[in-house]
Design a protein around this motif. Structure first.
Motif, PDB file in Angstrom:
ATOM      1  N   PRO A 128       0.674  14.845 -10.897  1.00 23.85           N
ATOM      2  CA  PRO A 128       1.002  15.209 -12.278  1.00 23.85           C
ATOM      3  C   PRO A 128       0.762  16.690 -12.534  1.00 23.85           C
ATOM      4  O   PRO A 128      -0.159  17.288 -11.992  1.00 23.85           O
ATOM      5  CB  PRO A 128       0.065  14.343 -13.116  1.00 23.85           C
ATOM      6  CG  PRO A 128      -1.095  14.084 -12.219  1.00 23.85           C
ATOM      7  CD  PRO A 128      -0.530  14.021 -10.823  1.00 23.85           C
ATOM      8  N   VAL A 129       1.625  17.262 -13.367  1.00 24.96           N
ATOM      9  CA  VAL A 129       1.465  18.668 -13.727  1.00 24.96           C
ATOM     10  C   VAL A 129       0.243  18.852 -14.624  1.00 24.96           C
ATOM     11  O   VAL A 129      -0.500  19.808 -14.496  1.00 24.96           O
ATOM     12  CB  VAL A 129       2.743  19.179 -14.436  1.00 24.96           C
ATOM     13  CG1 VAL A 129       2.513  20.586 -14.987  1.00 24.96           C
ATOM     14  CG2 VAL A 129       3.922  19.170 -13.465  1.00 24.96           C
TER      15      VAL A 129
ATOM     16  N   GLU B  22      12.129  12.276 -22.664  1.00 23.53           N
ATOM     17  CA  GLU B  22      12.472  12.733 -21.314  1.00 23.53           C
ATOM     18  C   GLU B  22      11.274  13.396 -20.652  1.00 23.53           C
ATOM     19  O   GLU B  22      11.004  13.200 -19.463  1.00 23.53           O
ATOM     20  CB  GLU B  22      13.670  13.696 -21.360  1.00 23.53           C
ATOM     21  CG  GLU B  22      15.012  13.019 -21.512  1.00 23.53           C
ATOM     22  CD  GLU B  22      15.249  12.506 -22.929  1.00 23.53           C
ATOM     23  OE1 GLU B  22      14.451  12.849 -23.832  1.00 23.53           O
ATOM     24  OE2 GLU B  22      16.229  11.768 -23.131  1.00 23.53           O
ATOM     25  N   GLY B  23      10.534  14.196 -21.428  1.00 20.71           N
ATOM     26  CA  GLY B  23       9.334  14.820 -20.878  1.00 20.71           C
ATOM     27  C   GLY B  23       8.284  13.789 -20.511  1.00 20.71           C
ATOM     28  O   GLY B  23       7.609  13.900 -19.481  1.00 20.71           O
ATOM     29  N   VAL B  24       8.124  12.759 -21.351  1.00 19.25           N
ATOM     30  CA  VAL B  24       7.180  11.684 -21.051  1.00 19.25           C
ATOM     31  C   VAL B  24       7.577  10.983 -19.756  1.00 19.25           C
ATOM     32  O   VAL B  24       6.735  10.701 -18.896  1.00 19.25           O
ATOM     33  CB  VAL B  24       7.131  10.677 -22.216  1.00 19.25           C
ATOM     34  CG1 VAL B  24       6.346   9.427 -21.822  1.00 19.25           C
ATOM     35  CG2 VAL B  24       6.504  11.319 -23.442  1.00 19.25           C
ATOM     36  N   ALA B  25       8.872  10.691 -19.595  1.00 18.45           N
ATOM     37  CA  ALA B  25       9.347   9.979 -18.407  1.00 18.45           C
ATOM     38  C   ALA B  25       9.077  10.775 -17.133  1.00 18.45           C
ATOM     39  O   ALA B  25       8.630  10.230 -16.117  1.00 18.45           O
ATOM     40  CB  ALA B  25      10.841   9.690 -18.547  1.00 18.45           C
ATOM     41  N   ARG B  26       9.339  12.063 -17.167  1.00 16.63           N
ATOM     42  CA  ARG B  26       9.059  12.896 -15.982  1.00 16.63           C
ATOM     43  C   ARG B  26       7.570  12.901 -15.673  1.00 16.63           C
ATOM     44  O   ARG B  26       7.159  12.862 -14.500  1.00 16.63           O
ATOM     45  CB  ARG B  26       9.568  14.314 -16.224  1.00 16.63           C
ATOM     46  CG  ARG B  26      11.093  14.434 -16.318  1.00 16.63           C
ATOM     47  CD  ARG B  26      11.522  15.896 -16.404  1.00 16.63           C
ATOM     48  NE  ARG B  26      12.965  16.022 -16.541  1.00 16.63           N
ATOM     49  CZ  ARG B  26      13.595  16.182 -17.703  1.00 16.63           C
ATOM     50  NH1 ARG B  26      12.876  16.265 -18.828  1.00 16.63           N
ATOM     51  NH2 ARG B  26      14.899  16.279 -17.768  1.00 16.63           N
ATOM     52  N   GLY B  27       6.751  12.924 -16.715  1.00 15.65           N
ATOM     53  CA  GLY B  27       5.314  12.905 -16.509  1.00 15.65           C
ATOM     54  C   GLY B  27       4.824  11.620 -15.882  1.00 15.65           C
ATOM     55  O   GLY B  27       3.897  11.629 -15.059  1.00 15.65           O
ATOM     56  N   VAL B  28       5.422  10.498 -16.238  1.00 16.04           N
ATOM     57  CA  VAL B  28       5.046   9.205 -15.654  1.00 16.04           C
ATOM     58  C   VAL B  28       5.350   9.186 -14.161  1.00 16.04           C
ATOM     59  O   VAL B  28       4.534   8.720 -13.346  1.00 16.04           O
ATOM     60  CB  VAL B  28       5.773   8.060 -16.384  1.00 16.04           C
ATOM     61  CG1 VAL B  28       5.673   6.760 -15.589  1.00 16.04           C
ATOM     62  CG2 VAL B  28       5.182   7.859 -17.773  1.00 16.04           C
ATOM     63  N   ILE B  29       6.511   9.683 -13.775  1.00 14.04           N
ATOM     64  CA  ILE B  29       6.871   9.713 -12.347  1.00 14.04           C
ATOM     65  C   ILE B  29       5.893  10.593 -11.578  1.00 14.04           C
ATOM     66  O   ILE B  29       5.412  10.223 -10.488  1.00 14.04           O
ATOM     67  CB  ILE B  29       8.316  10.217 -12.168  1.00 14.04           C
ATOM     68  CG1 ILE B  29       9.310   9.203 -12.770  1.00 14.04           C
ATOM     69  CG2 ILE B  29       8.628  10.439 -10.684  1.00 14.04           C
ATOM     70  CD1 ILE B  29      10.732   9.690 -12.788  1.00 14.04           C
ATOM     71  N   GLU B  30       5.579  11.751 -12.119  1.00 19.00           N
ATOM     72  CA  GLU B  30       4.627  12.648 -11.456  1.00 19.00           C
ATOM     73  C   GLU B  30       3.258  11.981 -11.318  1.00 19.00           C
ATOM     74  O   GLU B  30       2.610  12.066 -10.269  1.00 19.00           O
ATOM     75  CB  GLU B  30       4.495  13.949 -12.249  1.00 19.00           C
ATOM     76  CG  GLU B  30       5.758  14.802 -12.233  1.00 19.00           C
ATOM     77  CD  GLU B  30       5.721  15.901 -13.271  1.00 19.00           C
ATOM     78  OE1 GLU B  30       4.776  15.885 -14.098  1.00 19.00           O
ATOM     79  OE2 GLU B  30       6.627  16.750 -13.280  1.00 19.00           O
TER      80      GLU B  30
ATOM     81  N   SER C  54       0.824  -1.218   0.000  1.00 23.24           N
ATOM     82  CA  SER C  54       0.000   0.000   0.000  1.00 23.24           C
ATOM     83  C   SER C  54       0.853   1.262   0.000  1.00 23.24           C
ATOM     84  O   SER C  54       0.365   2.351  -0.325  1.00 23.24           O
ATOM     85  CB  SER C  54      -0.937   0.008   1.212  1.00 23.24           C
ATOM     86  OG  SER C  54      -0.188  -0.064   2.411  1.00 23.24           O
ATOM     87  N   GLU C  55       2.136   1.130   0.341  1.00 25.63           N
ATOM     88  CA  GLU C  55       3.013   2.297   0.398  1.00 25.63           C
ATOM     89  C   GLU C  55       3.560   2.682  -0.970  1.00 25.63           C
ATOM     90  O   GLU C  55       4.168   3.750  -1.128  1.00 25.63           O
ATOM     91  CB  GLU C  55       4.199   2.051   1.337  1.00 25.63           C
ATOM     92  CG  GLU C  55       3.830   1.962   2.815  1.00 25.63           C
ATOM     93  CD  GLU C  55       3.253   0.591   3.163  1.00 25.63           C
ATOM     94  OE1 GLU C  55       3.570  -0.378   2.438  1.00 25.63           O
ATOM     95  OE2 GLU C  55       2.481   0.504   4.140  1.00 25.63           O
ATOM     96  N   THR C  56       3.387   1.821  -1.969  1.00 27.03           N
ATOM     97  CA  THR C  56       3.958   2.093  -3.290  1.00 27.03           C
ATOM     98  C   THR C  56       2.887   2.627  -4.230  1.00 27.03           C
ATOM     99  O   THR C  56       1.996   1.889  -4.653  1.00 27.03           O
ATOM    100  CB  THR C  56       4.575   0.821  -3.902  1.00 27.03           C
ATOM    101  OG1 THR C  56       5.518   0.259  -2.995  1.00 27.03           O
ATOM    102  CG2 THR C  56       5.269   1.143  -5.219  1.00 27.03           C
ATOM    103  N   PRO C  57       2.931   3.894  -4.565  1.00 26.51           N
ATOM    104  CA  PRO C  57       1.919   4.445  -5.480  1.00 26.51           C
ATOM    105  C   PRO C  57       2.189   4.007  -6.910  1.00 26.51           C
ATOM    106  O   PRO C  57       3.338   3.748  -7.296  1.00 26.51           O
ATOM    107  CB  PRO C  57       2.115   5.956  -5.332  1.00 26.51           C
ATOM    108  CG  PRO C  57       3.556   6.112  -4.963  1.00 26.51           C
ATOM    109  CD  PRO C  57       3.898   4.917  -4.126  1.00 26.51           C
ATOM    110  N   TYR C  58       1.124   3.920  -7.703  1.00 25.88           N
ATOM    111  CA  TYR C  58       1.310   3.546  -9.104  1.00 25.88           C
ATOM    112  C   TYR C  58       0.345   4.296  -9.998  1.00 25.88           C
ATOM    113  O   TYR C  58      -0.726   4.735  -9.582  1.00 25.88           O
ATOM    114  CB  TYR C  58       1.163   2.034  -9.303  1.00 25.88           C
ATOM    115  CG  TYR C  58      -0.237   1.472  -9.124  1.00 25.88           C
ATOM    116  CD1 TYR C  58      -1.101   1.315 -10.210  1.00 25.88           C
ATOM    117  CD2 TYR C  58      -0.689   1.069  -7.863  1.00 25.88           C
ATOM    118  CE1 TYR C  58      -2.365   0.785 -10.054  1.00 25.88           C
ATOM    119  CE2 TYR C  58      -1.965   0.528  -7.699  1.00 25.88           C
ATOM    120  CZ  TYR C  58      -2.793   0.389  -8.798  1.00 25.88           C
ATOM    121  OH  TYR C  58      -4.053  -0.140  -8.642  1.00 25.88           O
ATOM    122  N   ALA C  59       0.775   4.442 -11.247  1.00 28.17           N
ATOM    123  CA  ALA C  59      -0.065   5.018 -12.294  1.00 28.17           C
ATOM    124  C   ALA C  59      -0.414   3.925 -13.287  1.00 28.17           C
ATOM    125  O   ALA C  59       0.241   2.888 -13.351  1.00 28.17           O
ATOM    126  CB  ALA C  59       0.671   6.161 -12.990  1.00 28.17           C
TER     127      ALA C  59
END
Length: 542
Positions: free
Chosen positions: A536-537, A522-530, A148-153
């Motif tokens: 997410p932005v 690179e922009g896609v990767a940052r968006g996935v982490i957010e 439960s501590e690991t968030p996912y998209a």
């Protein structure tokens, strides 16, 4: 940051395979540690992969590929002998079968085998965030396997939604709902996919997911997909051709609509290099829903004006044999035979996939299929629209079709960078919803004019590009999917191929610029982490 990604399929080819390979590569470049689940049996072929793991011996075995530090490990869970897929395909070392043709017991066994593997890796590496690909079954696997501590998209690519969940909601919507319930964010490639997802979920659940849905399109490797001059392009294609000829080619039972024949591909590339006249490409799976029949039917219309125009069809799939037969029939002046293929519809696709046995083509002795299939209505509408004078002109031009249309078979995604810059245009004629016009964006990055069907995620890519290119060229970017599709498609291509040099120069510069600005990995990767972190932005869809 440690990032876990569940994909479950390959790391090369088309669509989501490319998405996950390029995403992992971008995350590694950004300095993150990636743990990626797939069924790719050759992860060592990818330069961003540093280690590989599998459970073939019953327990997890890790192989260090020699890189330091280890930034990306690819795991292949032991799922037995069956891999459920969305569209019929073949995979090395395992039987691939559509979810619709898998029993509930087989689907459950597939889920549980992956859950066990993911749980073991989670306990070992303690990921900070995770990403589940496909509406089913990646999200439900992570929902059951993560702490439960690991968030996912969740990244919804479209194929699982359109080919599996929506056709059989009673069987698969529950899995989708379970996987989405705990997701921090849901990423989609287009507004169309978002609305299709909310509609499929329905009611309060659809509204709840709507608030967590964000735009998350795939990216383009703008360093690889870039314009080349004619000399460099010819050298690149010649180099690819020589590599294909030096590699083993398929033989015997391995040859199929899905296999790769390196000799055939090399011969096709020779035709591309040695031919003259403008070159247009199709890239994708050869299945009915990709609309390649419309492009082939449009080609004689181009040949009436540009008799040296060439079409290269790059891809593999269950409908290839029927498409090649369509070319041969039109070249032979047999319009009624072409109509028979259109009337057979998807039946020829399923036959090529080996699901109905050896049914003959319509019109042959013993004609018949296991079940009636809807006809290719748009193709029939075009044939029926030809008056006597048009039909005569059309069939005269079609005599050269066999020489002007080349099938390469499958080329890997990495190999497209050598071929696309040789093209004047690329066509995406899909008649089925697409989450995002990935191949159109990649073509644009190469300065190749992308012509797409005007619907779903394809339309959204075309609209984004249309806002940046000269107004005259913008009108050739897309065509409607209706009874006039074949003529409209031909009109788009004739408009672009006949444009003056200055308009083409300005348009190509704009194509390259818009892709670099909007879609980088690179922009896609940052968006996935957010998105996985729930911050997410990108704003939610209203």
């Amino acid at each position: 940051m440690r990032i876990l990604i569940f994909h479950g399929y390959l790391l090369s080819g088309t669509g989501s395979n490319v998405y996950n390979a390029r995403l992992a590569e971008a995350l590694v470049r950004l300095g993150h540690e990636v743990h990626l689940f797939s069924q790719d049996r050759h992860p060592e072929r990818h330069g961003f992969v540093d280690a590989a793991g599998n459970w073939d011996g019953g327990a997890l075995e890790l192989t260090d590929l020699g890189s330091r530090p280890v930034r990306c490990t690819v795991y292949r869970p032991d799922i037995g002998g069956l891999l459920p897929v969305y569209v019929q395909d073949t995979y090395e070392g395992i039987e691939a079968r559509t979810f619709a043709r898998c029993s509930d017991t087989e689907v459950s066994a597939y889920i549980e085998a992956n859950v066990r593997a993911v749980r073991e890796v989670v306990e070992r590496v303690r990921p900070d965030v995770a990403l589940a690909n496909h509406l089913v079954m990646g999200p439900v696997i992570l929902a059951r396997a993560l702490s439960s501590e690991t968030p996912y998209a969740v990244k919804v690519h479209g194929s699982a939604l359109e080919y599996t969940v929506k056709p059989e909601p009673d069987r698969f919507l529950g899995h989708a709902s379970e996987g989405l319930a705990s997701a921090a964010s849901v990423l989609v490639g287009s507004r169309h996919t978002a609305e299709s997802l909310w509609e499929a979920l329905g009611g309060p659940e659809g509204e709840a997911v709507k608030g967590r849905t964000r735009l998350g399109p795939p990216g383009v490797d703008v360093e690889r997909f870039s314009p080349h001059d004619r000399h460099d392009t010819e050298l690149a294609i010649q180099g690819l051709r020589d590599r294909l000829r030096a590699a083993p080619s398929v033989t015997g039972e391995q040859s199929s609509a899905f296999a790769r024949d390196n000799t055939q591909a090399a011969d096709a590339l020779t035709e591309i290099v040695e031919g003259s006249g403008p070159l247009v490409a199709f890239v994708g799976k050869l299945i009915v829903s990709k609309g390649v029949d419309l492009l082939i039917a449009a080609w004689p219309l181009l040949l009436t004006v540009l008799p040296d125009a060439r079409l290269v069809v790059i891809g593999f799939g269950a409908y290839r044999e029927a498409l090649e037969r369509l070319v041969a029939l039109l070249a032979g002046g047999d319009l009624e035979g072409a109509r028979q293929i259109a009337r057979a519809g998807r039946a020829l696709e399923t036959d090529a996939a080996g699901l109905l046995g050896s049914s003959p083509l319509p019109g042959a002795p013993g004609d018949g299929f296991a079940s009636p299939q809807p006809p290719l209505r748009l193709l029939l509408a075009f044939f029926d629209s030809l008056n006597t004078a048009e039909e005569d002109s059309y069939l005269r031009a079609a005599r050269g079709l066999a020489e002007q249309v080349v099938f390469t078979g499958r080329l890997d995604h990495e190999e497209l960078v050598d071929v696309l810059p040789a093209c004047e245009a690329l066509v995406v004629p899909s008649t089925f919803p697409e989450a995002f016009g990935m191949v159109a964006a990649e073509a644009a990055a190469c300065g190749v004019f992308p012509v797409s069907a005007r619907h779903s995620g394809l339309a959204e890519v075309s609209e984004a590009i249309a806002g940046e290119v000269p107004e005259q060229a913008a009108g050739w970017l897309s065509f409607g999917v209706d009874d006039s599709s074949v003529r409209a498609l031909a009109g788009c291509l004739l408009g672009w191929l006949g444009a003056d040099a200055e308009l083409k120069r300005r348009t190509r510069s704009a194509l390259v610029a818009v892709v670099r600005e909007r879609w980088s990995w690179e922009g896609v990767a940052r968006g996935v982490i957010e998105a996985a972190n729930g911050t997410p932005v990108a704003r939610p869809f209203g």
